[in-house]
Design an enzyme around this catalytic site. Structure first.
Site, mmCIF file in Angstrom:
data_model
loop_
_atom_site.group_PDB
_atom_site.id
_atom_site.type_symbol
_atom_site.label_atom_id
_atom_site.label_comp_id
_atom_site.label_asym_id
_atom_site.label_seq_id
_atom_site.Cartn_x
_atom_site.Cartn_y
_atom_site.Cartn_z
ATOM 1 N N ASP A 77 0.847 -1.185 0.000
ATOM 2 C CA ASP A 77 0.000 0.000 0.000
ATOM 3 C C ASP A 77 0.892 1.248 0.000
ATOM 4 O OD1 ASP A 77 -2.465 1.267 0.011
ATOM 5 O OD2 ASP A 77 -2.781 1.088 2.169
ATOM 6 N N HIS A 203 -9.782 4.275 -1.889
ATOM 7 C CA HIS A 203 -9.139 4.360 -0.579
ATOM 8 C C HIS A 203 -10.103 5.033 0.402
ATOM 9 C CE1 HIS A 203 -4.800 3.465 -1.683
ATOM 10 N NE2 HIS A 203 -5.467 3.346 -2.826
ATOM 11 N N ILE A 226 -9.658 -1.369 3.182
ATOM 12 C CA ILE A 226 -10.125 -1.306 4.567
ATOM 13 C C ILE A 226 -8.915 -1.466 5.484
ATOM 14 C CG2 ILE A 226 -11.572 -2.373 6.345
ATOM 15 C CD1 ILE A 226 -13.229 -1.078 4.143
#
Length: 290
Positions: A77, A203, A226
């Site tokens: 991420d 996001h 999440i």
């Protein structure tokens, strides 16, 4: 991740992407996905990698997903460190993300092209971001007044130059819990997806309503992140077990209570995003095209 998210976009569902905390949450993500015959994305933040190690995290996912009946992606991420991005690709991540969204368009694109080279070198998927998503993610903070919604035409130019697996953009969502009602720009989501033809990564999924998820997915959001919600369940489930069982010092019972609570969260979101049953559908499509 690229063919998986394309399948999701074409078939009107989104793949749930959860930011893992430890091996227990990693195992829970994969088991929840298997029980629902759904694909899943296990994500890592930079600080999680710093706390453990690249090798340790890869070993968790390989152990949990080695004989899995469903597609499992290991994705990096938000990351700004090109050295970390390359090490993830070299160590076993199957998808990487560069977040250079704080920079002007051309500088963002140039950094993202360097990561494109890394992705091609190791044969992994890639996500990049244009526009600034408000809120707190990892140690990155973007105030509401500094957030910048993504322009569809800029998005088209950006995606045309990069051939992304997933495109992260600012459409009114925010990292962390919302203060007040989020103002998600659904027309912008639709316009960006029509312009880019690239699966959108939404996001700031924690705290959005079921209706918001459904509308965003219907307009092309193929990956929904999440993170904050999981952090709260991870900590609160531990505390709840200790409160209910103050004299129980058997660690495995505490860990299992935490595992079950997190697994329920994973299952709920996977179903909510329409992933149930899509694991075998995607794998069948892959087999046919091979």
């Amino acid at each position: 991740m690229k063919p998986l998210l394309r399948h999701a976009m074409d078939n009107g569902y989104a793949v749930a992407a959860f930011n893992l905390v430890d091996y227990n949450t990693t195992k829970g993500m994969v088991q929840a996905a298997e029980e629902l015959n759904a694909p899943v994305i296990c994500q890592t933040s930079s600080k999680t990698i710093d706390y453990y190690s690249h090798e340790e995290i890869v070993s968790w996912v390989r152990t949990a997903a080695a004989d899995s009946s469903v597609p499992v992606v290991l994705h990096l991420d938000h990351c700004k460190d090109l050295a970390m991005i390359e090490k993830c690709a070299a160590t076993g991540w199957t998808s990487i993300m560069i977040d250079a969204s704080e920079y002007p368009f051309e500088e963002n694109l140039e950094m993202s092209k360097r990561v494109r080279d890394i992705a091609e070198k190791y044969g992994v998927g890639m996500e990049a971001e244009l526009g600034q998503i408000m809120g707190v993610e990892d140690d990155m903070v973007v105030a509401e007044e500094d957030s910048v919604l993504t322009d569809p035409e800029d998005a088209r130019k950006f995606c045309d130059a990069l051939d992304l697996s997933a495109f992260a953009c600012a459409v009114g969502t925010a990292h962390g819990f919302y203060k007040g009602e989020p103002k998600v720009d659904f027309e912008r989501i639709k316009a960006i997806n029509e312009a880019t033809k690239t699966p959108m990564a939404l996001h700031g999924g924690t705290g959005l309503s079921d209706e918001t998820f459904a509308k965003a997915i219907a307009r092309g959001s193929a990956k929904v992140n999440i993170s904050t919600n999981l952090k709260h369940v991870f900590v609160e489930s531990f505390e709840a077990y200790r409160k209910a069982n103050p004299d129980d010092y058997e660690p495995l019972r505490v860990i299992d209570a935490q595992y079950q609570a997190c697994k329920t969260l994973f299952s709920d979101f996977i179903e909510k995003f329409g992933g149930k049953g899509q694991g075998s559908q995607f794998l069948a499509m892959q087999k046919e095209s091979a």
